[in-house]
Write a protein that holds these residues in place. Structure first.
Motif, PDB file in Angstrom:
ATOM      1  N   VAL A   5      41.321  31.689  48.047  1.00  9.17           N
ATOM      2  CA  VAL A   5      41.962  32.674  47.179  1.00  9.17           C
ATOM      3  C   VAL A   5      41.383  34.050  47.490  1.00  9.17           C
ATOM      4  O   VAL A   5      40.152  34.221  47.578  1.00  9.17           O
ATOM      5  CB  VAL A   5      41.746  32.321  45.696  1.00  9.17           C
ATOM      6  CG1 VAL A   5      42.229  33.451  44.788  1.00  9.17           C
ATOM      7  CG2 VAL A   5      42.462  31.017  45.364  1.00  9.17           C
ATOM      8  N   SER A   7      41.651  37.913  46.009  1.00  8.42           N
ATOM      9  CA  SER A   7      42.188  38.530  44.796  1.00  8.42           C
ATOM     10  C   SER A   7      42.598  39.992  44.953  1.00  8.42           C
ATOM     11  O   SER A   7      42.998  40.621  43.976  1.00  8.42           O
ATOM     12  CB  SER A   7      41.188  38.390  43.645  1.00  8.42           C
ATOM     13  OG  SER A   7      39.925  38.869  44.011  1.00  8.42           O
ATOM     14  N   VAL A  25      45.823  32.115  49.725  1.00 12.89           N
ATOM     15  CA  VAL A  25      46.660  32.683  48.670  1.00 12.89           C
ATOM     16  C   VAL A  25      46.108  34.060  48.368  1.00 12.89           C
ATOM     17  O   VAL A  25      44.961  34.193  47.900  1.00 12.89           O
ATOM     18  CB  VAL A  25      46.648  31.807  47.404  1.00 12.89           C
ATOM     19  CG1 VAL A  25      47.479  32.456  46.309  1.00 12.89           C
ATOM     20  CG2 VAL A  25      47.154  30.410  47.717  1.00 12.89           C
ATOM     21  N   ASN A  27      46.529  37.978  46.638  1.00  8.10           N
ATOM     22  CA  ASN A  27      47.185  38.902  45.721  1.00  8.10           C
ATOM     23  C   ASN A  27      47.797  40.037  46.531  1.00  8.10           C
ATOM     24  O   ASN A  27      47.083  40.731  47.258  1.00  8.10           O
ATOM     25  CB  ASN A  27      46.148  39.439  44.733  1.00  8.10           C
ATOM     26  CG  ASN A  27      46.718  40.441  43.753  1.00  8.10           C
ATOM     27  OD1 ASN A  27      47.907  40.739  43.759  1.00  8.10           O
ATOM     28  ND2 ASN A  27      45.862  40.982  42.903  1.00  8.10           N
ATOM     29  N   TRP A  33      45.167  40.503  39.567  1.00  4.33           N
ATOM     30  CA  TRP A  33      45.860  39.443  38.851  1.00  4.33           C
ATOM     31  C   TRP A  33      45.407  39.412  37.391  1.00  4.33           C
ATOM     32  O   TRP A  33      44.233  39.686  37.085  1.00  4.33           O
ATOM     33  CB  TRP A  33      45.519  38.087  39.458  1.00  4.33           C
ATOM     34  CG  TRP A  33      46.328  37.700  40.657  1.00  4.33           C
ATOM     35  CD1 TRP A  33      47.667  37.893  40.856  1.00  4.33           C
ATOM     36  CD2 TRP A  33      45.854  37.006  41.821  1.00  4.33           C
ATOM     37  NE1 TRP A  33      48.050  37.372  42.066  1.00  4.33           N
ATOM     38  CE2 TRP A  33      46.975  36.819  42.677  1.00  4.33           C
ATOM     39  CE3 TRP A  33      44.612  36.521  42.219  1.00  4.33           C
ATOM     40  CZ2 TRP A  33      46.860  36.158  43.906  1.00  4.33           C
ATOM     41  CZ3 TRP A  33      44.500  35.871  43.431  1.00  4.33           C
ATOM     42  CH2 TRP A  33      45.616  35.698  44.276  1.00  4.33           C
ATOM     43  N   HIS A  41      45.157  30.081  40.218  1.00  2.00           N
ATOM     44  CA  HIS A  41      44.908  30.010  41.658  1.00  2.00           C
ATOM     45  C   HIS A  41      43.548  29.378  41.965  1.00  2.00           C
ATOM     46  O   HIS A  41      43.400  28.666  42.975  1.00  2.00           O
ATOM     47  CB  HIS A  41      44.973  31.405  42.278  1.00  2.00           C
ATOM     48  CG  HIS A  41      46.359  31.985  42.336  1.00  2.00           C
ATOM     49  ND1 HIS A  41      47.425  31.309  42.880  1.00  2.00           N
ATOM     50  CD2 HIS A  41      46.845  33.183  41.912  1.00  2.00           C
ATOM     51  CE1 HIS A  41      48.516  32.065  42.797  1.00  2.00           C
ATOM     52  NE2 HIS A  41      48.190  33.207  42.215  1.00  2.00           N
TER      53      HIS A  41
END
Length: 323
Positions: A5, A7, A25, A27, A33, A41
């Motif tokens: 992840v 961010s 993943v 942002n 977020w 996530h």
């Protein structure tokens, strides 16, 4: 496959480095977020690249059972509960050096902008400039006494840059460190003598509101105060009072109390009286906001994250393997 992840948006080259280690993943930004989105996530994440707008504590960790490492793309990790991470077996890394020079440059720039009335002068020109007039006299670094509070990497880099300005004397305030050519002294003694004080102090229990009404009241009248450390090192309401009484000549900052997410009683906004004061200069946490530097910071964080996920030694480890 590892799930990673990220961010905040990162450079394409950094993203490809992470994709070689797992599914990413990210942002798309620019806004962080919402907490519930990030939590969703992180629920099945193995690694997390975190930024200044993030925080981590036991509650976040409890909702991320697979998380093995957090790679912080930043230097100061006071928004991250390292003890909780160690107890959960989560490795935390950070980027210790790449922010130093750009932050030191910005500190000197803020000092000059505040003391030489750069914002007021800019507004005067835009309002209609008829040519030079005897106005906006300020204080120069040349021939002045400057106190640098905090002699870590950033503080030492600030000292090195100040030497080229012909300061009368540079004072150093740091009970844990010194620096060649800097006269060591206590905080109150330094501020009583200084025309400028530049704060490069990390946020710890003993440094929160280090600069308060008492310290400012004992400072040299007209002091120009600059903060590039952490917002909560300064009591912002005390700064307003010192500005209003003319005890403080100007205040410039790149960091603010409301940013220190891990403090439960932090203010949620910058005081309006501070934002509206005419003798202030502010930048939105631009210390490391140099394009080349930001990419290097992200890549260093990515290297830390990939090393942790692959079981290799992590170059910039902040937590031990065991709590």
């Amino acid at each position: 496959m590892n799930r990673i992840v990220v961010s905040q948006p990162i450079h394409a080259e950094v993203l490809e480095t992470l994709r070689a280690a797992g599914e990413v993943v990210m942002n798309p930004g620019p806004e962080p977020w919402a907490a519930e989105v990030l939590a969703r996530h992180l629920r099945d994440a193995d690694g997390w690249m975190a930024f200044m707008t993030d925080r981590i504590d036991a509650q976040v960790l409890a909702a991320a059972p697979r998380l093995r490492t957090v790679a912080c793309a930043l230097k100061g990790y006071d928004n991250f509960d390292l003890a909780a991470c160690a107890r959960a077996g989560v490795l935390v890394s950070f980027v210790p050096d790449l922010l130093t020079e750009p932050t030191a440059e910005l500190a000197v720039g803020l000092a000059i902008a505040a003391a030489r009335h750069v914002l007021a002068g800019d507004q005067a020109v835009r309002a209609g400039f008829a040519g030079w007039r005897p106005a906006f006299y300020g204080t120069g670094l040349h021939g002045s006494t400057v106190a640098v509070v905090g002699l870590g990497a950033v503080g030492r880099a600030i000292v090195d840059r100040l030497r080229g300005f012909g300061c009368a004397e540079i004072l150093g305030v740091d009970p844990r460190a010194d620096h060649p050519g800097v006269r060591a002294t206590g905080l109150r003694a330094a501020l009583a003598q200084a025309h400028y004080a530049i704060l490069a102090v990390p946020l710890m229990a003993e440094t929160r509101h280090l600069i308060d009404d008492g310290v400012l009241g004992a400072a040299r009248p007209g002091l120009v105060l600059v903060n590039v450390g952490r917002g909560s090192v300064v009591d912002e309401h005390a700064v307003v009072r010192a500005l209003d009484s003319d005890q403080l000549g100007a205040y410039a900052a790149d960091v603010f109390e409301m940013e220190d997410w891990n403090l439960p009683d932090r203010p949620r906004a910058i005081p309006a009286a501070l934002l509206n004061h005419p003798r202030t200069v502010f930048t939105p946490h631009l210390g490391s906001a140099v394009r080349r530097v930001r990419q290097e910071i992200e890549m260093r964080a990515a290297d830390n994250l990939v090393a942790a996920l692959s079981g290799r030694p992590v170059p910039d480890l902040a937590t031990p393997l065991q709590p």
